[in-house]
Design a protein around this motif. Structure first.
Motif, PDB file in Angstrom:
ATOM      1  N   LYS A 232     -29.343  16.047  51.299  1.00  0.00           N
ATOM      2  CA  LYS A 232     -30.332  15.629  52.046  1.00  0.00           C
ATOM      3  C   LYS A 232     -29.535  13.589  52.233  1.00  0.00           C
ATOM      4  O   LYS A 232     -28.807  13.547  53.029  1.00  0.00           O
ATOM      5  CB  LYS A 232     -31.950  15.818  51.771  1.00  0.00           C
ATOM      6  CG  LYS A 232     -32.484  15.381  53.302  1.00  0.00           C
ATOM      7  CD  LYS A 232     -33.792  15.093  53.481  1.00  0.00           C
ATOM      8  CE  LYS A 232     -34.624  14.795  52.114  1.00  0.00           C
ATOM      9  NZ  LYS A 232     -36.277  14.670  51.873  1.00  0.00           N
ATOM     10  N   ASP A 233     -29.996  13.537  50.914  1.00  0.00           N
ATOM     11  CA  ASP A 233     -29.881  11.349  50.728  1.00  0.00           C
ATOM     12  C   ASP A 233     -28.504  11.586  51.643  1.00  0.00           C
ATOM     13  O   ASP A 233     -28.318  10.824  51.844  1.00  0.00           O
ATOM     14  CB  ASP A 233     -30.142  11.060  49.715  1.00  0.00           C
ATOM     15  CG  ASP A 233     -31.936  11.461  49.884  1.00  0.00           C
ATOM     16  OD1 ASP A 233     -32.759  11.518  50.807  1.00  0.00           O
ATOM     17  OD2 ASP A 233     -32.102  11.942  48.673  1.00  0.00           O
ATOM     18  N   GLU A 234     -27.607  12.532  50.698  1.00  0.00           N
ATOM     19  CA  GLU A 234     -26.177  11.704  50.710  1.00  0.00           C
ATOM     20  C   GLU A 234     -25.933  12.359  52.374  1.00  0.00           C
ATOM     21  O   GLU A 234     -25.469  11.405  52.348  1.00  0.00           O
ATOM     22  CB  GLU A 234     -25.123  13.099  50.094  1.00  0.00           C
ATOM     23  CG  GLU A 234     -23.624  12.585  50.058  1.00  0.00           C
ATOM     24  CD  GLU A 234     -23.594  13.551  49.486  1.00  0.00           C
ATOM     25  OE1 GLU A 234     -21.940  13.910  49.588  1.00  0.00           O
ATOM     26  OE2 GLU A 234     -23.727  14.104  48.146  1.00  0.00           O
ATOM     27  N   LEU A 235     -26.056  13.250  53.039  1.00  0.00           N
ATOM     28  CA  LEU A 235     -26.122  13.536  54.851  1.00  0.00           C
ATOM     29  C   LEU A 235     -26.608  12.295  54.912  1.00  0.00           C
ATOM     30  O   LEU A 235     -26.096  11.755  56.234  1.00  0.00           O
ATOM     31  CB  LEU A 235     -26.765  14.937  54.428  1.00  0.00           C
ATOM     32  CG  LEU A 235     -26.576  15.017  56.417  1.00  0.00           C
ATOM     33  CD1 LEU A 235     -25.153  14.881  56.445  1.00  0.00           C
ATOM     34  CD2 LEU A 235     -27.030  16.492  56.786  1.00  0.00           C
ATOM     35  N   VAL A 236     -27.802  12.153  55.274  1.00  0.00           N
ATOM     36  CA  VAL A 236     -28.670  10.905  55.278  1.00  0.00           C
ATOM     37  C   VAL A 236     -27.695   9.681  55.309  1.00  0.00           C
ATOM     38  O   VAL A 236     -27.678   9.050  56.644  1.00  0.00           O
ATOM     39  CB  VAL A 236     -29.772  11.195  54.876  1.00  0.00           C
ATOM     40  CG1 VAL A 236     -30.653   9.925  55.371  1.00  0.00           C
ATOM     41  CG2 VAL A 236     -30.816  12.009  56.251  1.00  0.00           C
ATOM     42  N   GLU A 237     -27.328   9.232  54.585  1.00  0.00           N
ATOM     43  CA  GLU A 237     -26.445   7.983  54.593  1.00  0.00           C
ATOM     44  C   GLU A 237     -25.413   7.864  55.080  1.00  0.00           C
ATOM     45  O   GLU A 237     -24.794   7.002  55.795  1.00  0.00           O
ATOM     46  CB  GLU A 237     -25.963   7.973  53.575  1.00  0.00           C
ATOM     47  CG  GLU A 237     -27.525   7.352  52.550  1.00  0.00           C
ATOM     48  CD  GLU A 237     -28.459   6.121  52.703  1.00  0.00           C
ATOM     49  OE1 GLU A 237     -27.260   5.119  53.108  1.00  0.00           O
ATOM     50  OE2 GLU A 237     -29.344   6.189  52.714  1.00  0.00           O
TER      51      GLU A 237
ATOM     52  N   VAL B 133     -29.531  23.527  58.955  1.00  0.00           N
ATOM     53  CA  VAL B 133     -30.521  21.939  58.977  1.00  0.00           C
ATOM     54  C   VAL B 133     -31.545  22.493  58.154  1.00  0.00           C
ATOM     55  O   VAL B 133     -31.701  21.379  57.035  1.00  0.00           O
ATOM     56  CB  VAL B 133     -31.343  21.986  61.106  1.00  0.00           C
ATOM     57  CG1 VAL B 133     -32.175  21.273  59.881  1.00  0.00           C
ATOM     58  CG2 VAL B 133     -30.181  21.433  61.582  1.00  0.00           C
ATOM     59  N   GLY B 134     -32.180  23.551  58.037  1.00  0.00           N
ATOM     60  CA  GLY B 134     -32.929  23.504  57.153  1.00  0.00           C
ATOM     61  C   GLY B 134     -32.701  23.240  55.637  1.00  0.00           C
ATOM     62  O   GLY B 134     -33.330  22.670  55.243  1.00  0.00           O
ATOM     63  N   TYR B 135     -31.720  24.154  55.752  1.00  0.00           N
ATOM     64  CA  TYR B 135     -30.864  24.412  54.534  1.00  0.00           C
ATOM     65  C   TYR B 135     -30.549  22.959  53.934  1.00  0.00           C
ATOM     66  O   TYR B 135     -31.244  22.148  52.579  1.00  0.00           O
ATOM     67  CB  TYR B 135     -29.714  24.747  54.230  1.00  0.00           C
ATOM     68  CG  TYR B 135     -29.263  25.250  53.011  1.00  0.00           C
ATOM     69  CD1 TYR B 135     -29.009  25.628  51.454  1.00  0.00           C
ATOM     70  CD2 TYR B 135     -26.990  24.036  53.023  1.00  0.00           C
ATOM     71  CE1 TYR B 135     -28.613  25.577  50.620  1.00  0.00           C
ATOM     72  CE2 TYR B 135     -27.010  23.748  51.931  1.00  0.00           C
ATOM     73  CZ  TYR B 135     -27.487  24.771  50.458  1.00  0.00           C
ATOM     74  OH  TYR B 135     -26.907  24.305  49.499  1.00  0.00           O
ATOM     75  N   PHE B 136     -29.911  21.810  54.611  1.00  0.00           N
ATOM     76  CA  PHE B 136     -29.938  21.203  54.391  1.00  0.00           C
ATOM     77  C   PHE B 136     -30.908  19.637  53.796  1.00  0.00           C
ATOM     78  O   PHE B 136     -30.879  18.514  53.282  1.00  0.00           O
ATOM     79  CB  PHE B 136     -28.852  20.003  55.447  1.00  0.00           C
ATOM     80  CG  PHE B 136     -27.384  20.448  55.324  1.00  0.00           C
ATOM     81  CD1 PHE B 136     -26.257  20.120  54.300  1.00  0.00           C
ATOM     82  CD2 PHE B 136     -26.673  21.136  55.793  1.00  0.00           C
ATOM     83  CE1 PHE B 136     -25.380  20.751  54.360  1.00  0.00           C
ATOM     84  CE2 PHE B 136     -25.382  21.914  55.689  1.00  0.00           C
ATOM     85  CZ  PHE B 136     -25.093  21.475  55.349  1.00  0.00           C
ATOM     86  N   LEU B 137     -32.175  19.628  55.092  1.00  0.00           N
ATOM     87  CA  LEU B 137     -32.882  18.899  54.328  1.00  0.00           C
ATOM     88  C   LEU B 137     -33.667  19.248  53.694  1.00  0.00           C
ATOM     89  O   LEU B 137     -34.097  18.786  52.684  1.00  0.00           O
ATOM     90  CB  LEU B 137     -34.012  19.230  55.980  1.00  0.00           C
ATOM     91  CG  LEU B 137     -33.388  18.300  57.312  1.00  0.00           C
ATOM     92  CD1 LEU B 137     -34.292  18.809  58.405  1.00  0.00           C
ATOM     93  CD2 LEU B 137     -33.002  16.833  57.302  1.00  0.00           C
TER      94      LEU B 137
END
Length: 64
Positions: free
Chosen positions: A30-35, A21-25
């Protein structure tokens, strides 16, 4: 498996999830994952709304 073994395994799994989770954030993705997650949550909301409405209609038909 003993309680201490379960605790160690739980700790390792929790730490691995925390690192991921820390790596992705902190990554550029991150923005792509959040979208993607927002899109998926909207799809799930719509699916549940449709099922709720369908259930409500069926219930009204049964009670009428």
């Amino acid at each position: 498996m003993s309680n201490s073994s379960k605790a160690v395994v739980s700790f390792i799994v929790g730490a691995a999830v925390g690192v991921a989770v820390g790596y992705f954030l902190n990554s550029d993705k991150k923005d792509e994952l959040v979208e993607k997650l927002k899109g998926q949550s909207e799809k799930l909301k719509e699916k549940w709304r449709k099922r709720k409405d369908q259930f409500h209609d069926e219930l009204e038909n049964e009670l009428a």
